[in-house]
Design an enzyme around this catalytic site. Sequence first.
Site, PDB file in Angstrom:
ATOM      1  N   ASP A  93       0.762  -1.247   0.072  1.00  0.00           N
ATOM      2  CA  ASP A  93      -0.180  -0.145   0.159  1.00  0.00           C
ATOM      3  C   ASP A  93       0.838   1.388  -0.009  1.00  0.00           C
ATOM      4  O   ASP A  93       2.266   1.166   0.100  1.00  0.00           O
ATOM      5  CB  ASP A  93      -0.983  -0.030   1.259  1.00  0.00           C
ATOM      6  CG  ASP A  93      -2.188   0.851   0.975  1.00  0.00           C
ATOM      7  OD1 ASP A  93      -2.357   1.480  -0.011  1.00  0.00           O
ATOM      8  OD2 ASP A  93      -3.135   0.654   1.618  1.00  0.00           O
ATOM      9  N   ASP A 128      -4.022   7.002  -3.685  1.00  0.00           N
ATOM     10  CA  ASP A 128      -5.232   7.238  -4.027  1.00  0.00           C
ATOM     11  C   ASP A 128      -5.813   8.206  -2.829  1.00  0.00           C
ATOM     12  O   ASP A 128      -5.118   8.077  -1.320  1.00  0.00           O
ATOM     13  CB  ASP A 128      -6.332   5.898  -3.954  1.00  0.00           C
ATOM     14  CG  ASP A 128      -6.345   5.049  -2.871  1.00  0.00           C
ATOM     15  OD1 ASP A 128      -5.089   4.727  -2.583  1.00  0.00           O
ATOM     16  OD2 ASP A 128      -7.172   4.744  -2.421  1.00  0.00           O
ATOM     17  N   ALA A 196     -11.811   2.865   0.736  1.00  0.00           N
ATOM     18  CA  ALA A 196     -12.511   3.564   1.879  1.00  0.00           C
ATOM     19  C   ALA A 196     -13.619   2.661   2.380  1.00  0.00           C
ATOM     20  O   ALA A 196     -14.914   3.211   2.692  1.00  0.00           O
ATOM     21  CB  ALA A 196     -12.845   5.109   1.475  1.00  0.00           C
ATOM     22  N   CYS A 279     -14.529 -22.585  18.841  1.00  0.00           N
ATOM     23  CA  CYS A 279     -13.641 -22.604  17.832  1.00  0.00           C
ATOM     24  C   CYS A 279     -12.886 -23.712  17.879  1.00  0.00           C
ATOM     25  O   CYS A 279     -12.667 -24.351  19.097  1.00  0.00           O
ATOM     26  CB  CYS A 279     -13.058 -21.459  17.928  1.00  0.00           C
ATOM     27  SG  CYS A 279     -11.480 -21.440  16.493  1.00  0.00           S
ATOM     28  N   CYS A 281      -9.593 -24.272  16.296  1.00  0.00           N
ATOM     29  CA  CYS A 281      -8.443 -24.034  15.964  1.00  0.00           C
ATOM     30  C   CYS A 281      -7.379 -24.457  17.025  1.00  0.00           C
ATOM     31  O   CYS A 281      -7.877 -24.897  18.257  1.00  0.00           O
ATOM     32  CB  CYS A 281      -8.278 -22.419  15.659  1.00  0.00           C
ATOM     33  SG  CYS A 281      -7.783 -21.317  17.144  1.00  0.00           S
ATOM     34  N   CYS A 284      -7.620 -22.423  20.393  1.00  0.00           N
ATOM     35  CA  CYS A 284      -8.782 -22.709  21.178  1.00  0.00           C
ATOM     36  C   CYS A 284      -8.826 -24.072  21.732  1.00  0.00           C
ATOM     37  O   CYS A 284      -9.688 -24.386  22.787  1.00  0.00           O
ATOM     38  CB  CYS A 284      -9.802 -22.262  20.499  1.00  0.00           C
ATOM     39  SG  CYS A 284      -9.935 -20.592  19.792  1.00  0.00           S
TER      40      CYS A 284
HETATM   41  N1  GUN Z   1      -6.635   0.361   3.109  1.00  0.00           N
HETATM   42  C1  GUN Z   1      -7.804   0.333   3.428  1.00  0.00           C
HETATM   43  N2  GUN Z   1      -8.606   1.249   2.820  1.00  0.00           N
HETATM   44  C2  GUN Z   1      -7.838   1.869   1.800  1.00  0.00           C
HETATM   45  C3  GUN Z   1      -7.876   2.808   0.591  1.00  0.00           C
HETATM   46  O1  GUN Z   1      -9.292   3.321   0.458  1.00  0.00           O
HETATM   47  N3  GUN Z   1      -6.870   3.160  -0.017  1.00  0.00           N
HETATM   48  C4  GUN Z   1      -5.708   2.582   0.183  1.00  0.00           C
HETATM   49  N4  GUN Z   1      -4.644   2.905  -0.517  1.00  0.00           N
HETATM   50  N5  GUN Z   1      -5.620   1.831   1.018  1.00  0.00           N
HETATM   51  C5  GUN Z   1      -6.736   1.566   1.992  1.00  0.00           C
HETATM   52 ZN    ZN Z   2      -9.985 -20.672  17.831  1.00  0.00          ZN
END
Ligand code: GUN
Ligand code: ZN
Length: 486
Positions: A93, A128, A196, A279, A281, A284
């Site tokens: 990211d 973005d 978002a 759970c 796993c 747990c």
């Molecule tokens: N991680 C969670 N939401 C977003 C987003 O809208 N844009 C980017 N770049 N990373 C994110």
């Molecule tokens: Zn678990």
Amino acid sequence: MSELFEVEQYDAAGRLGRLEVPRAGTTIQTPALLPVVNPHVQTVPPAELESQFGAEILITNSYVLHGSDELREPALEGGLHDLLDFSGAIMTDSGSFQLSEYGEIDVTTEEILEFQREIGSDIGTPIDIPTPPDVPREQAAEEQRTTQERIELAETVDTGEMLVTAPIQGSTHLDIRQRAAREAYGTDLDLFPIGAMVPLMNEYRFDDLVHVVAAAKRGLGEDAPVHLFGAGHPMMFALAAAMGCDLFDSAAYALYARDGRYLTVRGTEHLDELEHFPCECSVCLSHTPEELRQAGETERHRLLAEHNLAVSFGEIRRVRQAIRGGNLLELVDARARGHPAMLDGYRTLLHYADQLRRTDPVAKDAFFYVSGESARRPEVRRHHERLGRLDAPDRLRLSVGSPGEDGWRLVAPFGPVPPALSDVYPLTAARPDSLERPAYAAAVRGVNRLAAANPDTAITVVHDGWPEDVLASLPGDVSIRLLGGE
Ligand code: GUN
Ligand code: ZN
């Protein structure tokens, strides 16, 4: 782009696919979950994500690395895969989240994309603008324009073999989301995150989430791999996959663990309130909630994060198998029972039954009627559409139970079933004897479709106590009888 992503099988708009990641030299199965790895705080080491949980791909934040005095040079020198000790694919990211939190960041899209390429990222992201829900249209439109400019700028950066994402923004304005998707799809970028979504997920606004995803999907081609940014709660994987989302990333597994929050496919529990772990796993099975409460902080975070990951990856496998088995909507239905907001999400999904029907296979294993919502599934809509094209005999007796002389029957929620289709999916549906009102209403809609296509047919409907007001929406010239009282 289209050559990199191959869909093997659909169920509703959900798909099993393979995404080739050339720079990583791998092909990953989708739907896929990308655990978020914080380069500074590795709650669960990436090598373990790979060996213990089967992660084929993870996501980390290049902006954090870029701004770190300790990690920047090692990332540039040895590369991300060495730094994190992960041999699968790594997506990065860009710092957009930091931008939305702190209002500004100190890199440009060109700089951060080049940095992502230099540190060996397999999938990079431009900067973005994650416009939050409910902002005025002008703001959403203006920020989407800026995002699109950066996407177009990203096309001109030398990113080598690294795939590059084209994030889709637009807040909760559906037409802007759809336009954003169309514009992003019009570039030669590779992967399409819907952005978002975290605020919608955190506020349990699954109905709005479905509207936004449906709008974005309408702007994208079927060959576009779609990532739901920040959607890390396993309760929503089936719903989002059914809309056609292929990739999910989870920071939740670690963030929630630090808060004592315990993920389940039905929602979130708090460690302080658990007497038993619901759970299977390994965490747990080998600990009680009380033992975890008594454990030291680091160990508690790690064990909770491991449980959260086990549940999240387990749900991804369940979603994949449900698509394979053609029963993804039954899984969504089951998940919808975990929380009223999920039920709203599922009902909203069914508003888009016609959008889902376009890719839904014509024949599957079995249709299980499990709720009033089942009556609104795309399979029912498809049958109704077919009824609008069928030729009916001059006189037609549509009865529940045994077929009339002409072999036609009346089956809720589908409506009229001609003899030629009676052994064909989905009309062999398994269903309980007692149905909810939406099933009768759907069957009556089916009769209406057939009647409209065959205005000269004299139709008699024979029911076994269907709601009067539902029957009242049949055309006036349809005769209505009660079974046994004919
Ligand atoms: N991680 C969670 N939401 C977003 C987003 O809208 N844009 C980017 N770049 N990373 C994110
Ligand atoms: Zn678990």
